[in-house]
Design a protein around this motif. Structure first.
Motif, short mmCIF file in Angstrom:
data_model
loop_
_atom_site.label_atom_id
_atom_site.label_comp_id
_atom_site.label_asym_id
_atom_site.label_seq_id
_atom_site.Cartn_x
_atom_site.Cartn_y
_atom_site.Cartn_z
N GLY B 12 0.81 -1.21 0.00
CA GLY B 12 0.00 0.00 0.00
C GLY B 12 0.85 1.26 0.00
O GLY B 12 0.57 2.21 -0.74
N LEU B 13 1.89 1.27 0.82
CA LEU B 13 2.74 2.47 0.90
C LEU B 13 3.54 2.67 -0.38
O LEU B 13 3.73 3.81 -0.83
N ALA B 19 2.39 6.59 -6.80
CA ALA B 19 1.30 7.38 -7.39
C ALA B 19 1.50 8.87 -7.10
O ALA B 19 1.29 9.72 -7.97
N ALA B 20 1.92 9.17 -5.87
CA ALA B 20 2.17 10.58 -5.52
C ALA B 20 3.30 11.14 -6.37
O ALA B 20 3.29 12.29 -6.81
N ALA B 27 -4.25 9.26 -0.65
CA ALA B 27 -4.41 9.03 0.79
C ALA B 27 -4.24 7.55 1.08
O ALA B 27 -4.54 6.70 0.23
N VAL B 28 -3.71 7.25 2.27
CA VAL B 28 -3.59 5.87 2.74
C VAL B 28 -4.38 5.76 4.04
O VAL B 28 -4.29 6.64 4.89
N VAL B 29 -5.16 4.69 4.16
CA VAL B 29 -5.93 4.48 5.38
C VAL B 29 -5.49 3.16 6.01
O VAL B 29 -5.52 2.11 5.35
N GLY B 166 3.23 14.65 0.21
CA GLY B 166 1.87 15.11 0.49
C GLY B 166 0.82 14.03 0.59
O GLY B 166 -0.38 14.31 0.61
N VAL B 167 1.24 12.76 0.67
CA VAL B 167 0.28 11.68 0.86
C VAL B 167 -0.34 11.80 2.25
O VAL B 167 0.38 11.93 3.24
#
Lengths: 372, 372
Positions: B12-13, B19-20, B27-29, B166-167
């Motif tokens: 995920g990271l 992508a950033a 955003a990551v949740v 900025g993620v």
């Protein structure tokens, strides 16, 4: 204060509680009470099974302390309002091969000669008692009178009893104050001074490094490292403490199990080593195969205080007002009641019981005029 | 947002960072980013040594991802301003007995037929390379191109790079929002909604239990437990990752050593068991006896996400806007670069690379009209 105790392990706390119970004003000084060997010990109360060849003189002292446990714990639990974790489970010694079987036979005969309460068991009888044992067990020796206490219950209970009886707990290091040749109290880290009629030095393996202690009275203690494992699983695996040739497996009755313990001379090293964990697990599995299914919760190491003859040093120092109570090595929990009763009696104005004379620190003193 | 990623493990990271980097708002949740298998993994980047019989089709994909590591890490370290812990050490496979020697020979021939870069070594050559190996080593296979990354460096570095680009990191659980058959974002624990053009489901073994995911798109992942040990000692003990028949010993070069790892089907159980710790230590000692001298710092267990064929599921779901990226099993670190590059390309408006088509989750989909 009537007394200040340097060291908040099982010995220091037991002394403080017994002295407070006798009506004395007591303080305990320790940077982190109950964080040393007292926190990591298994808590075997096993004067019969652990009796060693050549130590006949101390066995009766050890048995006397073990005999004090039921009333010691009853009074402690009354004062604290919580359990001390004492359990009368008995201990089963077992042999997994011919060598261990011979050794077990020697241990049995030695105890029989001393008329200690032991029972020799066949392989079948041993496994009937504890079905969780390996089928390869050759034989056993039951010591029905060797029990256990849970250090993780005992220490908080001692602290609670101390608190309820008004014992001050100072979380600080201490240095000894000596004036005109007499111990008069301690100084804490921040400079605070606690004056006391008596000071008890019960700092375990650190007892030799407390500032201010006259060199003649510095106890010759060394740290003796013990690595130990804490596990969790089925409460039914074993009912008694199982003692093999080099490890013991101690069940708390609620699924918690302790496997111990190494005896290592490594200075102030508390690292957990891969080799020790491996050996403890290997030996334990050889005794009780289902140990492999247990969850490994903690692997840790503590430092026991060892004297030159591995016997406790409990008694007067050469400095009036300074009492020594350390060097309990592998027997801190076993000997806490006898030690606390003896020291509390002296703090209250009495004399040392005849029985504890062999513990006198004077046995390590240099004869006057010899040496520098 | 352009994209929201459910799951803050290495996959995920890495997706979020890539992508950033491509200019997307991401955003990551995750309730606790980097706390799952990504935290416990050893970090082997070993597409050649870990190649398995019958998996020829995936080996080139794995090698492609490994080949991306140097530039992936260089860019990551540039963005984060700190090390990602990638080390090109090589890996030495060894055999300690005749059975393992036969198995090693088969492994060698299999790789040789596929023209993979491996070198067969005699007992003598093996021990000349790594003098810390046991004298009983029968032979070896050197894989000079199989390396490692340190998860305990990689995860904080990914988090740092994400932060600098900025993620947004939301420490929360997530549920998927679907409107008119299209994924439109996620809802957090407190009710906050994050609207996004795309949602990436990268929640590892928990990917099958994210609320709101349509049942047809719920990835068939299961947790595959891995127990692993972390130790510390002499940096000189071994230079390369040592791979035995059932364990590996991976040196970080600074005295830290990892011994892993079990592969167990036990559901969501992360307990550390005495049996697994014992077996890992036993096997590791048989390879490198001085392992016994190391300090045991951590024994832990992580849950890898396994798909029915143990290959990743990376690709489109049947719900527009919902991308699946999970099921990396033992290869999360190895496959992070290829996975992140592919997903980031799609998020930026591109199409799935031809090479990653074998990873498409569609292979597990029920044919239309079959079943309930």
């Amino acid at each position: 204060m009537d007394a200040v105790v340097i060291g908040g392990g099982v010995i220091g706390l037991a002394v403080a509680w017994r002295a407070a119970r006798a009506g004395l004003n007591v303080a305990v000084v320790d940077p982190e009470p109950g964080s040393g060997a007292s926190n990591f010990a298994a808590g075997m109360i096993a004067p019969v099974g652990e009796a060693e060849f050549g130590e006949e003189a101390v066995i009766s002292l050890n048995r006397d302390s073990a005999a004090r446990y039921p009333s010691f714990v009853a009074e402690l639990e009354l004062d604290a309002g919580r359990s001390a974790g004492y359990r009368q489970t008995g201990t089963l010694h077992v042999a997994v091969d011919a060598d261990e079987q011979s050794a077990l036979e020697r241990h049995y005969r030695f105890r029989q000669e001393l008329e200690l309460p032991v029972e020799r068991l066949s392989s079948r009888q041993t496994r009937d008692l504890e079905p969780g044992l390996s089928p390869s067990i050759r034989g056993g020796m039951l010591v029905d009178s060797d029990h256990q206490v849970d250090p993780r219950a005992m220490i908080p209970t001692l602290l609670q009893a101390c608190s309820r009886l008004g014992v001050q707990i100072h979380r600080s290091r201490a240095s000894l104050l000596v004036e005109a040749g007499r111990a008069t109290g301690v100084a804490l880290d921040g400079g605070q001074r606690i004056e006391a009629a008596s000071v008890v030095l019960a700092a375990g393996p650190w007892s030799g490094a407390v500032p201010g202690v006259p060199s003649d009275d510095t106890p010759p203690v060394r740290p003796v490292k013990g690595q130990i494992l804490r596990l969790r699983g089925s409460p039914e695996m074993i009912a008694r403490t199982i003692r093999g040739g080099s490890v013991y497996i101690l069940p708390r009755g609620d699924g918690r199990v302790v496997i111990g313990g190494t005896v290592e001379e490594r200075g102030f090293d508390t690292s957990v080593t891969a080799g020790a964990v491996y050996e403890l697990l290997r030996e334990a599995r050889a005794l009780v195969p289902d140990v492999a299914e247990l969850e490994l919760v903690e692997a840790s190491a503590g430092l026991r205080p060892g004297s030159p003859d591995n016997m406790p040093m409990v008694g007067d120092s050469t400095t009036p007002g300074l009492i020594i109570a350390t060097g309990h090595h592998r027997n801190g929990y076993l000997l806490a009641p006898a030690t606390a009763d003896a020291v509390a009696a002296v703090l209250a104005g009495g004399t040392w019981p005849e029985a504890t004379r062999p513990w006198s620190p004077s046995r390590f003193r240099r004869p006057a005029g010899v040496g520098a």
